[in-house]
Scaffold this motif. Sequence first.
Motif, short mmCIF file in Angstrom:
data_model
loop_
_atom_site.label_atom_id
_atom_site.label_comp_id
_atom_site.label_asym_id
_atom_site.label_seq_id
_atom_site.Cartn_x
_atom_site.Cartn_y
_atom_site.Cartn_z
N UNK A 247 0.86 -1.19 0.00
CA UNK A 247 0.00 0.00 0.00
C UNK A 247 0.89 1.23 0.00
N UNK A 248 0.56 2.20 -0.83
CA UNK A 248 1.34 3.45 -0.88
C UNK A 248 1.48 4.05 0.53
N UNK A 249 2.73 4.18 1.02
CA UNK A 249 2.91 4.70 2.39
C UNK A 249 2.51 6.16 2.54
N UNK A 250 2.29 6.87 1.43
CA UNK A 250 1.86 8.27 1.53
C UNK A 250 0.41 8.40 1.99
N UNK A 251 -0.33 7.30 2.00
CA UNK A 251 -1.72 7.36 2.52
C UNK A 251 -1.62 7.42 4.04
N UNK A 252 -2.03 8.56 4.60
CA UNK A 252 -1.80 8.77 6.04
C UNK A 252 -3.05 9.14 6.82
N UNK A 253 -4.16 9.36 6.11
CA UNK A 253 -5.36 9.81 6.84
C UNK A 253 -6.63 9.36 6.11
N UNK A 254 -7.75 9.49 6.84
CA UNK A 254 -9.04 9.19 6.22
C UNK A 254 -9.29 10.16 5.06
N UNK A 255 -8.86 11.38 5.24
CA UNK A 255 -9.00 12.39 4.18
C UNK A 255 -8.29 11.95 2.89
N UNK A 256 -7.08 11.37 3.05
CA UNK A 256 -6.36 10.88 1.87
C UNK A 256 -7.21 9.82 1.16
N UNK A 257 -7.78 8.89 1.94
CA UNK A 257 -8.61 7.84 1.34
C UNK A 257 -9.82 8.44 0.63
N UNK A 258 -10.34 9.51 1.19
CA UNK A 258 -11.56 10.12 0.63
C UNK A 258 -11.27 10.95 -0.61
N UNK A 259 -10.03 11.41 -0.77
CA UNK A 259 -9.78 12.40 -1.82
C UNK A 259 -8.94 11.88 -3.00
N UNK A 260 -7.68 11.53 -2.77
CA UNK A 260 -6.82 11.30 -3.95
C UNK A 260 -6.47 9.84 -4.23
N UNK A 261 -6.78 8.94 -3.30
CA UNK A 261 -6.34 7.55 -3.48
C UNK A 261 -7.01 6.90 -4.69
N UNK A 262 -6.21 6.16 -5.49
CA UNK A 262 -6.77 5.38 -6.60
C UNK A 262 -6.24 3.95 -6.48
N UNK A 263 -6.66 3.11 -7.41
CA UNK A 263 -6.21 1.72 -7.34
C UNK A 263 -4.72 1.58 -7.63
N UNK A 264 -4.10 2.64 -8.18
CA UNK A 264 -2.64 2.61 -8.42
C UNK A 264 -1.86 2.63 -7.10
N UNK A 265 -2.54 2.96 -6.02
CA UNK A 265 -1.87 3.00 -4.71
C UNK A 265 -1.83 1.63 -4.03
N UNK A 266 -2.33 0.61 -4.73
CA UNK A 266 -2.33 -0.76 -4.19
C UNK A 266 -1.67 -1.68 -5.21
N UNK A 267 -0.74 -2.49 -4.72
CA UNK A 267 -0.03 -3.37 -5.63
C UNK A 267 0.18 -4.73 -4.96
N UNK A 268 0.00 -5.78 -5.74
CA UNK A 268 0.23 -7.11 -5.19
C UNK A 268 1.54 -7.65 -5.75
N UNK A 269 2.37 -8.17 -4.86
CA UNK A 269 3.69 -8.66 -5.26
C UNK A 269 3.73 -10.17 -5.12
N UNK A 270 4.20 -10.84 -6.16
CA UNK A 270 4.39 -12.29 -6.10
C UNK A 270 3.10 -13.07 -6.27
#
Length: 283
Positions: A247-270
């Motif tokens: 998960x993108x470590x720049x996500x730090x608050x509920x506000x971040x989740x509500x405003x700018x987060x997209x699916x590019x902020x989540x990545x599955x490895x392996x």
Amino acid sequence: MRQYLDLCQRILDEGVWVDNKRTGKRCLTVIDADLTYDVAANHFPLITTRKSFYKAAIAELIGYIRGYDNAADFRALGTRTWDANANENSAWLNNPHRKGEDDMGRVYGVQGRSWQKPDGGHVDQLAKIVENLSNGIDDRGEILSFYNPGEFHMGCLRPCMHTHNFSLLGDTLYLTSFQRSCDVPLGLNFNQIQVFTFLAIMAQITGKKPGKAFHKIVNAHIYEDQLEMMRDVQLKRDPYPAPELKINPDIKSLKDLETWVTMDDFEVVGYQHHDPIQYPFSV
Ligand SMILES: Nc1nc(=O)c2c([nH]1)NC[C@@H]1CN(c3ccc(C(=O)N[C@@H](CCC(=O)O)C(=O)O)cc3)CN21
Ligand SMILES: O=c1ccn([C@H]2C[C@H](O)[C@@H](COP(=O)(O)O)O2)c(=O)[nH]1
């Protein structure tokens, strides 16, 4: 992954056929299943015995967190999973509360972020939980409930995963999630991802360490038109090791989740997986 396959096998071995009036289909059904996810160890519970479209599952979760009530908003985030319930179920299409194309009504996140009070105000259950956890407080009632029987008639579907109960032990965060009804081939594939990711992201924005997530299911079923594929294809395959969720470590608050987060902020490895299987969906 093994616990998922064990549940599927248990439904085949012990399941009882139940007629379902809403969908007009029969379901092979068991009662009571418990799944546990080790979020601390980052064992992401992604199905490996078929290709899983995990970004759609995470998009659903983010939509709930934002309090979305519209399938178009879910599509914009990256999932079409609410299209059918919003636009194809005749009971909902004829419901006077439906506000038009793509409206889902007062379901899931609407209740989580904006539960109507008798005096006209609203309760934001999620904001209260984030605030408390961030301050190290667990009042033994850190509960996000989507289950509002007084407004079932104002939504397209009653919530299936209806309650998320957070707990703090020291600085470790736990989550216990309750689900009343579970479409194991389709829905659970998504719901496992959501329970895991919800704990991971809540720990991240409240500055806690994630512990384990406990997923408690009451009615777990396989629809009659899914059974053959589950028995003869998916259950014949050997699972691969669990991948990891980044998960993108720049996500730090509920506000971040509500405003700018997209699916590019989540990545599955392996993620190693078998070929996709397309299960029928019942509206
Ligand atoms: N019968 C039923 N089962 C569900 O699991 C379910 C509902 N209804 N209604 C509300 C939501 C919508 N959910 C859904 C809806 C569709 C898929 C689905 O079609 N999944 C495909 C891939 C989707 C994609 O490509 O993004 C899959 O193969 O998992 C999954 C969950 C979960 N819920
Ligand atoms: O997150 C979800 C949402 C829905 N489901 C499944 C469970 C049932 O098969 C249907 C809902 O039908 P009800 O008649 O309202 O029980 O959707 C799921 O598994 N996960």
